[in-house]
Design a protein around this motif. Structure first.
Motif, PDB file in Angstrom:
ATOM      1  N   PHE A 166      -4.347   4.762  -5.813  1.00 53.50           N
ATOM      2  CA  PHE A 166      -4.859   5.471  -4.634  1.00 53.50           C
ATOM      3  C   PHE A 166      -4.974   4.510  -3.451  1.00 53.50           C
ATOM      4  O   PHE A 166      -4.585   4.836  -2.331  1.00 53.50           O
ATOM      5  N   MET A 167      -5.530   3.325  -3.741  1.00 53.91           N
ATOM      6  CA  MET A 167      -5.754   2.351  -2.665  1.00 53.91           C
ATOM      7  C   MET A 167      -4.429   1.947  -2.036  1.00 53.91           C
ATOM      8  O   MET A 167      -4.317   1.835  -0.814  1.00 53.91           O
ATOM      9  N   LEU A 168      -3.405   1.726  -2.887  1.00 45.78           N
ATOM     10  CA  LEU A 168      -2.089   1.352  -2.361  1.00 45.78           C
ATOM     11  C   LEU A 168      -1.554   2.454  -1.451  1.00 45.78           C
ATOM     12  O   LEU A 168      -0.948   2.189  -0.413  1.00 45.78           O
ATOM     13  N   ASP A 169      -1.831   3.699  -1.859  1.00 48.62           N
ATOM     14  CA  ASP A 169      -1.390   4.832  -1.057  1.00 48.62           C
ATOM     15  C   ASP A 169      -2.152   4.900   0.263  1.00 48.62           C
ATOM     16  O   ASP A 169      -1.576   5.127   1.327  1.00 48.62           O
ATOM     17  N   ILE A 170      -3.478   4.663   0.178  1.00 44.65           N
ATOM     18  CA  ILE A 170      -4.316   4.748   1.373  1.00 44.65           C
ATOM     19  C   ILE A 170      -3.916   3.680   2.392  1.00 44.65           C
ATOM     20  O   ILE A 170      -3.834   3.940   3.586  1.00 44.65           O
ATOM     21  N   PHE A 171      -3.640   2.455   1.889  1.00 44.80           N
ATOM     22  CA  PHE A 171      -3.325   1.362   2.811  1.00 44.80           C
ATOM     23  C   PHE A 171      -1.822   1.193   3.017  1.00 44.80           C
ATOM     24  O   PHE A 171      -1.367   0.141   3.455  1.00 44.80           O
TER      25      PHE A 171
END
Lengths: 134, 117
Positions: free
Chosen positions: A35-40
């Motif tokens: 998720f974090m990779l997607d968010i950033f």
């Protein structure tokens, strides 16, 4: 002579709680990284460090809460009382952990939605400047 | 027994505080750096200030809590007391951590030039 089982209760409670917290945090943040990779937008260093910061906060809050509710203020006598008090505490703690897990999931989904929206806005704003060139 | 409890408590509190502080310091730098739009000077200043404030707050808090210590007579009271005290510290740490992240995020909103991007 009836000896109290309070110390035994703590010795069972502590490992169970720590392993439970570790397991939940490990599973949650292994998957949260995606998720974090997607968010950033694939900025790896930022995503991993944010993930790490959230993981630390998760550990602090949950282990702190687990330790805070550990104390049994009366004398536990007998196996039945031990079992009852342990199941009450561990059950309550795992319900609390579940709520924290869903709270985190909610934050992740929300972050992803906002980041998607922002990207769309940026693409929309960038369009007019590209079109005249074509 | 009281002395043993206090020593165990202080050692644990110190180890946790320093370990967690160091992790915050190293991981937080990238995070702050991004939010401050690669303003490295500002980032390092904020990061150092946060670390210092964090150490002061925590070690001070854990030292003050010693005066509120109840009488410890046996092993179970020792575990219970040390556990409760550490639990309080960890909870406050967690809350302060999330408040910090929120404040940095808000700061980044005002720090950013709204015309850019």
């Amino acid at each position: 002579m009836e000896t109290s089982s309070n110390a035994l209760a703590y010795f069972i409670y502590l490992p169970v709680v720590i392993v439970l917290t570790w397991f939940v945090a490990h599973t949650l943040f292994k998957n949260a990284l995606i998720f974090m990779l997607d968010i950033f937008h694939g900025r790896d260093d930022l995503a991993t460090s944010t993930n790490k910061l959230f993981e630390l906060g998760f550990y602090l809050l949950n282990v702190g809460f687990a330790l805070l509710i550990m104390e049994v203020s009366y004398v536990i006598s007998g196996n039945q009382a031990l079992l009852e008090v342990l199941s009450y505490k561990l059950g309550g703690y795992s319900i609390y952990l579940g709520i924290m897990l869903f709270l985190n999931l909610y934050l992740l989904f929300r972050g992803r939605r906002i980041s998607k929206q922002r990207q769309m806005m940026m693409e929309l704003a960038a369009k007019p400047s590209i079109e005249p060139q074509q | 027994m009281n002395l043993a409890a206090i020593i165990i408590y202080l050692v644990l509190a110190y180890v946790i505080t320093v370990h967690v502080g160091w992790k915050f310091y190293t991981n937080g730098r990238v995070y702050i750096l991004h939010l401050m739009e690669n303003d490295a000077v500002f980032t390092d200043a904020i990061n150092k200030l946060l670390l210092t404030g964090y150490y002061l707050l925590n070690l001070g808090y854990s030292a003050i809590m010693i005066t509120a210590w109840e009488k410890v007579e046996n092993l179970e009271e020792l575990i219970a007391n040390v556990g409760t005290m550490l639990g309080r510290i960890l909870l406050t740490l967690g809350f302060i951590h999330f408040i910090n992240m929120m404040v940095i995020y808000q700061l980044s909103k005002t720090h950013k030039n709204p015309v850019k991007k």
